[in-house]
Design a protein around this motif. Structure first.
Motif, PDB file in Angstrom:
ATOM      1  N   ILE A 105       0.835  -1.199   0.000  1.00 23.13           N
ATOM      2  CA  ILE A 105       0.000   0.000   0.000  1.00 23.13           C
ATOM      3  C   ILE A 105       0.870   1.249   0.000  1.00 23.13           C
ATOM      4  N   ALA A 106       1.946   1.231   0.798  1.00 18.50           N
ATOM      5  CA  ALA A 106       2.847   2.387   0.845  1.00 18.50           C
ATOM      6  C   ALA A 106       3.481   2.634  -0.526  1.00 18.50           C
ATOM      7  N   ARG A 107       3.916   1.584  -1.189  1.00 21.58           N
ATOM      8  CA  ARG A 107       4.515   1.756  -2.523  1.00 21.58           C
ATOM      9  C   ARG A 107       3.499   2.276  -3.520  1.00 21.58           C
ATOM     10  N   MET A 108       2.228   1.905  -3.349  1.00 21.93           N
ATOM     11  CA  MET A 108       1.173   2.396  -4.227  1.00 21.93           C
ATOM     12  C   MET A 108       1.113   3.915  -4.207  1.00 21.93           C
ATOM     13  N   ILE A 109       1.376   4.528  -3.042  1.00 19.76           N
ATOM     14  CA  ILE A 109       1.300   5.990  -2.956  1.00 19.76           C
ATOM     15  C   ILE A 109       2.670   6.646  -3.087  1.00 19.76           C
ATOM     16  N   GLY A 110       3.725   5.829  -3.313  1.00 25.47           N
ATOM     17  CA  GLY A 110       5.027   6.396  -3.583  1.00 25.47           C
ATOM     18  C   GLY A 110       5.993   6.421  -2.425  1.00 25.47           C
ATOM     19  N   TRP A 111       5.730   5.666  -1.349  1.00 29.67           N
ATOM     20  CA  TRP A 111       6.629   5.616  -0.187  1.00 29.67           C
ATOM     21  C   TRP A 111       7.331   4.264  -0.146  1.00 29.67           C
ATOM     22  N   THR A 112       8.649   4.299  -0.110  1.00 32.83           N
ATOM     23  CA  THR A 112       9.428   3.061  -0.058  1.00 32.83           C
ATOM     24  C   THR A 112      10.021   2.804   1.316  1.00 32.83           C
ATOM     25  N   LEU A 179      -8.111  28.622   3.604  1.00 37.40           N
ATOM     26  CA  LEU A 179      -7.075  28.007   4.421  1.00 37.40           C
ATOM     27  C   LEU A 179      -5.898  28.959   4.595  1.00 37.40           C
ATOM     28  N   GLU A 180      -5.504  29.618   3.529  1.00 36.63           N
ATOM     29  CA  GLU A 180      -4.380  30.549   3.630  1.00 36.63           C
ATOM     30  C   GLU A 180      -4.670  31.661   4.628  1.00 36.63           C
ATOM     31  N   ASP A 181      -5.891  32.153   4.620  1.00 39.91           N
ATOM     32  CA  ASP A 181      -6.273  33.175   5.609  1.00 39.91           C
ATOM     33  C   ASP A 181      -6.147  32.625   7.025  1.00 39.91           C
ATOM     34  N   ALA A 182      -6.611  31.383   7.223  1.00 40.44           N
ATOM     35  CA  ALA A 182      -6.590  30.788   8.565  1.00 40.44           C
ATOM     36  C   ALA A 182      -5.169  30.522   9.051  1.00 40.44           C
ATOM     37  N   LEU A 183      -4.232  30.323   8.118  1.00 42.45           N
ATOM     38  CA  LEU A 183      -2.852  30.020   8.495  1.00 42.45           C
ATOM     39  C   LEU A 183      -2.064  31.246   8.948  1.00 42.45           C
ATOM     40  N   GLN A 184      -2.606  32.411   8.693  1.00 37.44           N
ATOM     41  CA  GLN A 184      -1.835  33.630   8.935  1.00 37.44           C
ATOM     42  C   GLN A 184      -1.442  33.824  10.391  1.00 37.44           C
ATOM     43  N   ASP A 185      -2.283  33.370  11.329  1.00 36.55           N
ATOM     44  CA  ASP A 185      -1.973  33.633  12.738  1.00 36.55           C
ATOM     45  C   ASP A 185      -1.038  32.595  13.352  1.00 36.55           C
ATOM     46  N   GLY A 186      -0.647  31.578  12.571  1.00 35.90           N
ATOM     47  CA  GLY A 186       0.336  30.614  13.036  1.00 35.90           C
ATOM     48  C   GLY A 186      -0.154  29.624  14.076  1.00 35.90           C
ATOM     49  N   THR A 187      -1.475  29.519  14.245  1.00 29.95           N
ATOM     50  CA  THR A 187      -2.003  28.631  15.288  1.00 29.95           C
ATOM     51  C   THR A 187      -2.314  27.223  14.783  1.00 29.95           C
ATOM     52  N   ILE A 188      -2.243  27.003  13.479  1.00 31.24           N
ATOM     53  CA  ILE A 188      -2.582  25.701  12.910  1.00 31.24           C
ATOM     54  C   ILE A 188      -1.309  24.870  12.735  1.00 31.24           C
ATOM     55  N   GLY A 189      -1.302  23.678  13.314  1.00 30.05           N
ATOM     56  CA  GLY A 189      -0.146  22.791  13.204  1.00 30.05           C
ATOM     57  C   GLY A 189      -0.341  21.647  12.236  1.00 30.05           C
ATOM     58  N   THR A 190      -1.611  21.311  11.929  1.00 27.89           N
ATOM     59  CA  THR A 190      -1.913  20.187  11.037  1.00 27.89           C
ATOM     60  C   THR A 190      -3.106  20.528  10.163  1.00 27.89           C
ATOM     61  N   VAL A 191      -2.999  20.230   8.881  1.00 26.25           N
ATOM     62  CA  VAL A 191      -4.114  20.392   7.947  1.00 26.25           C
ATOM     63  C   VAL A 191      -4.502  19.008   7.433  1.00 26.25           C
ATOM     64  N   VAL A 192      -5.770  18.658   7.594  1.00 30.17           N
ATOM     65  CA  VAL A 192      -6.295  17.398   7.070  1.00 30.17           C
ATOM     66  C   VAL A 192      -6.800  17.642   5.653  1.00 30.17           C
ATOM     67  N   VAL A 193      -6.244  16.943   4.709  1.00 27.12           N
ATOM     68  CA  VAL A 193      -6.642  17.047   3.304  1.00 27.12           C
ATOM     69  C   VAL A 193      -7.418  15.788   2.945  1.00 27.12           C
ATOM     70  N   THR A 194      -8.648  15.955   2.504  1.00 26.89           N
ATOM     71  CA  THR A 194      -9.497  14.803   2.210  1.00 26.89           C
ATOM     72  C   THR A 194      -9.474  14.486   0.721  1.00 26.89           C
ATOM     73  N   LEU A 195      -9.052  13.294   0.398  1.00 29.05           N
ATOM     74  CA  LEU A 195      -9.093  12.836  -0.994  1.00 29.05           C
ATOM     75  C   LEU A 195     -10.252  11.858  -1.125  1.00 29.05           C
ATOM     76  N   GLY A 196     -11.433  12.461  -1.287  1.00 26.96           N
ATOM     77  CA  GLY A 196     -12.670  11.702  -1.382  1.00 26.96           C
ATOM     78  C   GLY A 196     -13.516  11.878  -0.141  1.00 26.96           C
ATOM     79  N   TYR A 226     -11.669   6.712   2.203  1.00 31.13           N
ATOM     80  CA  TYR A 226     -12.573   6.274   1.132  1.00 31.13           C
ATOM     81  C   TYR A 226     -11.870   6.257  -0.221  1.00 31.13           C
ATOM     82  N   GLY A 227     -11.136   7.303  -0.552  1.00 30.90           N
ATOM     83  CA  GLY A 227     -10.689   7.457  -1.935  1.00 30.90           C
ATOM     84  C   GLY A 227      -9.286   7.017  -2.267  1.00 30.90           C
ATOM     85  N   GLY A 228      -8.500   6.559  -1.278  1.00 35.62           N
ATOM     86  CA  GLY A 228      -7.073   6.371  -1.500  1.00 35.62           C
ATOM     87  C   GLY A 228      -6.686   5.462  -2.646  1.00 35.62           C
TER      88      GLY A 228
END
Length: 449
Positions: A105-112, A179-196, A226-228
């Motif tokens: 599965i890792a190789r499928m997404i490009g991680w060796t 998202l860029e607006d929300a990042l301006q204050d430096g309080t966000i440490g993780t962004v969850v990106v949903t692919l599906g 769901y979408g990976g």
């Protein structure tokens, strides 16, 4: 519809092979009374009739896909041993098989050279990724799209981490400018990106979010529960393809083999690009980790006892259907998306319906046209019930007005949300069954009108 029973002969053959590996042990007298098993087993079978036909192509409601026969058989075969993949001591062969399956599965997404393991499902996979994210960026918030799975906000609460909801665009994708607006204050440490997304199948613009990471400091966790697997499909649109092509640059990823991976439930997966995250899991168990100097799976997992059967089923499935572009597994994913596109185009050509947008993956969502929004919601609910009476099983989803205005399903908005119909066209057979699905939908819609 009959269930496959011919494959049970293979199970008998496989059990004989398994037993041969333990033939040196003294015999144990068999005390099993098969006659006693008959009543409770048949009673369970009768109770299970009280279900929607999740296995049938006329079921397009939720993300329920029958396991591949080889997964069913391999899982059942392993139950005679019932290994525990918490440690090599409890599941030696199945732990190694899990590592091999995870590596594919890792190789499928490009991680060796990554770190990962199976877990109970997408919720726990996301939980582990967000827990590591909290450890990497203590005190910082977790951000996800307003269309992301509700579990991210809930898990942030469990972890005691602030949560920031980021607006979605008209196609249900995270709005990169918001998202860029929300990042301006430096309080966000993780962004969850949903692919599906589970509501509409929307795919967040991972490429644009990676560009933001170059200017701000945050981790990217990809929720691809769901979408990976669609990274293998050869018929994605350009924006969706671009997002999947960037996945290897994320920090962590969740994917559910029990969705598109053809596995029984209880088979999720979490992966980390940097294997060094294992130090966050460090602990000691004086009676468990005895037989190997290599890290036991329980030493890199929040879960303790975990079913070895899930790993064996996944390993066997991937041995039969490798995760490679152009292979049989990838072709089935592409077939599901083709079926979803066929459904979308049929709905777009029907004056009674207003589909949202072409499906990025294999979820199709559409509204039932009406003069006012509340009436459209009522019609959608009525059509959902009428379709079920004709053995066509759909789902309902409530969406904000902002996502629906471009397809103009109503003349007047008297509510800020609309209940729509949703179909998960994720079985390979759906392509051949689409005419039948559309015929039953048309019959049900005529009754509602």
């Amino acid at each position: 519809m009959s269930f496959d029973r011919e494959s049970l002969a293979l199970l008998d053959e496989a059990l004989a092979v398994l037993a041969d590996g333990f033939r040196h042990l003294p015999d144990v007298p068999q005390t099993l009374d098969v006659a006693q098993l008959r009543e409770p087993l048949l009673a369970a079978a009768r109770r299970l009739q009280d279900n929607a036909p999740y296995h049938h192509p006329l079921y397009v409601g939720h993300m329920q896909k029958p396991p591949h026969p080889v997964a069913r058989l391999a899982y059942t075969l392993t139950l005679w041993l019932n290994p525990n993949n918490h440690a090599y001591d409890g599941g030696r062969a199945s732990s190694i098989m899990e590592q091999e399956a995870i590596g594919e599965i890792a190789r499928m997404i490009g991680w060796t050279d990554s770190q990962g393991h199976l877990c109970g499902g997408g919720t726990l996979a996301n939980f582990e990724a967000l827990w590591v994210a909290r450890e990497q960026h203590p005190g910082k918030a977790i951000a996800a799209s307003s269309q992301a799975h509700y579990t991210h906000e809930r898990l942030s609460g469990v972890l005691g981490v602030p949560f920031r909801s980021i607006a979605a665009d008209a196609h249900g994708r995270m709005d990169a400018a918001a998202l860029e607006d929300a990042l301006q204050d430096g309080t966000i440490g993780t962004v969850v990106v949903t692919l599906g997304t589970t509501a509409t199948g929307a795919v967040d613009p991972l490429g644009r979010i990676l560009a933001l990471r170059a200017r701000h400091t945050f981790r990217i966790h990809v929720d691809a529960a769901y979408g990976g697997y669609f990274t293998l499909a050869d018929n994605l649109d350009a924006d969706t393809r671009q997002a999947f092509d960037c996945v290897a640059q994320a920090d962590s990823l969740a994917i559910d083999p029990h969705k598109h991976g053809l596995q029984p439930y209880g088979c999720g997966c979490v992966l980390f690009r940097d294997p060094a995250v294992r130090h966050h899991y460090r602990h000691d168990s004086p009676y468990t980790y005895l037989s190997s100097d290599d890290p036991h799976l329980g030493e890199i997992s929040l879960e303790c006892s975990r079913p070895g059967a899930a790993a064996v089923a996944l390993w066997a499935t991937q041995r039969l259907l490798p995760l490679v572009p152009g292979g049989a597994f990838a072709q089935d994913l592409a077939a599901g998306r083709m079926a979803a596109l066929a459904l979308y185009h049929a709905l777009a050509g029907d004056a009674r319906f207003a589909p949202l947008f072409p499906p990025p993956l294999d979820i199709v969502v559409w509204a039932v046209r009406a003069d006012i929004a509340s009436q459209a919601s009522l019609r959608a609910r009525a059509l959902h019930a009428a379709a079920r009476e004709h053995d066509l099983h759909l789902a309902l989803v409530t969406l904000p007005r902002a996502m629906l205005e471009t397809c103009a399903p109503v003349r007047t908005w008297d509510t800020d949300t609309l209940t729509c119909l949703r179909a998960c066209v994720m079985k390979p057979e759906h392509r051949e069954w689409m005419d039948e699905i559309l015929a039953r939908l048309d019959t049900a819609a005529a009754l509602v009108r």
